[in-house]
Design a protein around this motif. Sequence first.
Motif, PDB file in Angstrom:
ATOM      1  N   ASP A  23      -7.357  26.090 -52.675  1.00 26.71           N
ATOM      2  CA  ASP A  23      -6.777  26.359 -51.354  1.00 26.71           C
ATOM      3  C   ASP A  23      -7.344  27.650 -50.768  1.00 26.71           C
ATOM      4  N   THR A  27      -9.519  27.863 -47.293  1.00 24.31           N
ATOM      5  CA  THR A  27      -8.980  28.629 -46.161  1.00 24.31           C
ATOM      6  C   THR A  27      -9.892  29.788 -45.775  1.00 24.31           C
ATOM      7  N   SER A  34      -4.317  31.614 -46.350  1.00 19.44           N
ATOM      8  CA  SER A  34      -4.066  30.771 -47.509  1.00 19.44           C
ATOM      9  C   SER A  34      -2.582  30.462 -47.598  1.00 19.44           C
ATOM     10  N   ALA A  35      -2.242  29.491 -48.447  1.00 23.00           N
ATOM     11  CA  ALA A  35      -0.839  29.123 -48.599  1.00 23.00           C
ATOM     12  C   ALA A  35      -0.010  30.290 -49.103  1.00 23.00           C
ATOM     13  N   SER A  98       3.675  22.456 -53.058  1.00 21.16           N
ATOM     14  CA  SER A  98       2.709  22.237 -51.976  1.00 21.16           C
ATOM     15  C   SER A  98       3.425  22.059 -50.647  1.00 21.16           C
ATOM     16  N   GLY A 101       4.371  25.455 -49.419  1.00 24.47           N
ATOM     17  CA  GLY A 101       3.211  26.123 -48.866  1.00 24.47           C
ATOM     18  C   GLY A 101       2.803  25.533 -47.526  1.00 24.47           C
ATOM     19  N   GLY A 102       2.858  24.198 -47.419  1.00 20.55           N
ATOM     20  CA  GLY A 102       2.496  23.544 -46.166  1.00 20.55           C
ATOM     21  C   GLY A 102       3.429  23.916 -45.032  1.00 20.55           C
ATOM     22  N   VAL A 105       2.572  27.348 -43.888  1.00 20.86           N
ATOM     23  CA  VAL A 105       1.334  27.341 -43.114  1.00 20.86           C
ATOM     24  C   VAL A 105       1.595  26.875 -41.686  1.00 20.86           C
ATOM     25  N   LEU A 116      -3.229  21.926 -42.842  1.00 19.76           N
ATOM     26  CA  LEU A 116      -2.668  21.423 -44.097  1.00 19.76           C
ATOM     27  C   LEU A 116      -3.733  20.894 -45.048  1.00 19.76           C
ATOM     28  N   VAL A 119      -4.115  22.823 -48.288  1.00 21.91           N
ATOM     29  CA  VAL A 119      -2.938  22.621 -49.144  1.00 21.91           C
ATOM     30  C   VAL A 119      -3.036  21.271 -49.849  1.00 21.91           C
TER      31      VAL A 119
END
Length: 506
Positions: A23, A27, A34-35, A98, A101-102, A105, A116, A119
């Motif tokens: 990831d 990114t 990043s996430a 995930s 994290g998404g 983001v 995404l 991710v």
Amino acid sequence: MKRSSAAWALAGVVAGFAGIAVDYAVTEGANQASAIEAVAVFVRDHAPADLVNWARENHGKAITIPAIVVLLALFFGAVGRLARRRWWLGVLGFAVISAVGGAAVLAGNGATVAYLLPVALGFAVMTVAMALLGERLTRLQAVDDDDVFGEAWRGHRRDFLVVVGAVLGVAAVSTLVGRYLGRDEKAVEAEQEQLRLPVTPPVVPDGVRVEVDGVQPWMTPADDFYLIDTVFSKPAILAKEWKLRIHGMVEREIELTYNDLVTRAGVEAWITLNCVSNEIGGDLIGNAWWSGALLAPIIAEAGPLPGADCIKQTSHDGWDCATPLDTITDGRQAMLAIAMNGEPLPIEHGYPVRTIVPGLYGYVSATKWVVDMEITRFDDVEAYWTQRGWGELGPVKMASKIEVPANDDEVAAGEVVVAGTAWHQHTGIEGVEVQLDGGPWTPAELARVPNTDTWVQWRVALDVEPGDHQVTVRATDQAGEVQTSVRADVLPDGATGWHSVEFTAS
């Protein structure tokens, strides 16, 4: 290792961070957060106000990402142990992290669904790596107890360790690729070297220094200038890609490019900036030679409508503040700065453009990486720090500081020089007095200053007997106001009180 849950936990950690590394690489290549950075920003923006304010005063930003990494390691270890029972539990665990994290983001400034993709790739790497590691561990566990440490057991263990090494290799290569792709700072530095800005180098005016060793330099070098912001990764923005939108309660919307701003540049001034978090005697303050374009004519060109009383400024990373409109239009040298001490702004100080408003604390005015200005009303704005209990208007408070002698210094008895700085930007300092051991106030000698927007150095010689002593300082501004002795915390709108130091004369 045959029945060890620790091996499964290790597998989860290795697989999880391999996905994080992928990831990061993607990114960096796409020039987006990043996430992990997105989660850190989400925590920053949604944590309770008391926690955010504590973090502001206690280097909370520096520990946020390491804390997230530690929590991720614990979570990934737990996911690995769950995968030992059911393979789909591992997939579910990685899907949950995930998804978090998404979501973080997508909550970021300017994020789209395309953000995404990194991710999703990270999730795919996690699940594939866990499947490969889990398969080897399952084979290892299937060896009969009587054959532990035998040839078959050693072979399966070797296979597991080889896959661990391969996954770690993927993580290491991804990290290196991410660092290579994250060359934005180098691109910015190369661009800065090519710039030919219409600015002059700083020339420290005669008479502004008291020439006492230990007093901080009157001009603060950029590398020593204090840094306060909320970003976890400094935005690396190319000037050729920068734009500023001015809109809202205006007669006409304006969009400026960097070249537009450079053609308007023509103001240069010595201006002292200090943070609202600066405690009595603190060092969150600096004085520099700022160059740029006056903001008032630009705002006047947009034509603020009746009823507008503030400018909501927004940074490239989404941070915002609300600046009183009248502090931009009242004649002070509020500017869109493009240079600091005769050089293009350093990245960490807001390159390519930041806002400078003399007489206001930075949290309501000095927006780095500024990209948007909305003319609006305070009643319609909820700015980042004012949501967290800080004052709305943010005028700088008068302050003075003793720098010589330092606290707990030992000096020779007799004539002792006491020196330091005082400031009240956009009002100016008229006088400084010091008090030894609660006695009478003694006027200090003030150095010269080029304007009311900078700090002033001062000095005074006192006759000091041997023993322990305390010296206190207070200032008087050009409006005749004497600095208050009442001690107040930095929250909600800046510290007040007299600064004192203790020293020994022998």
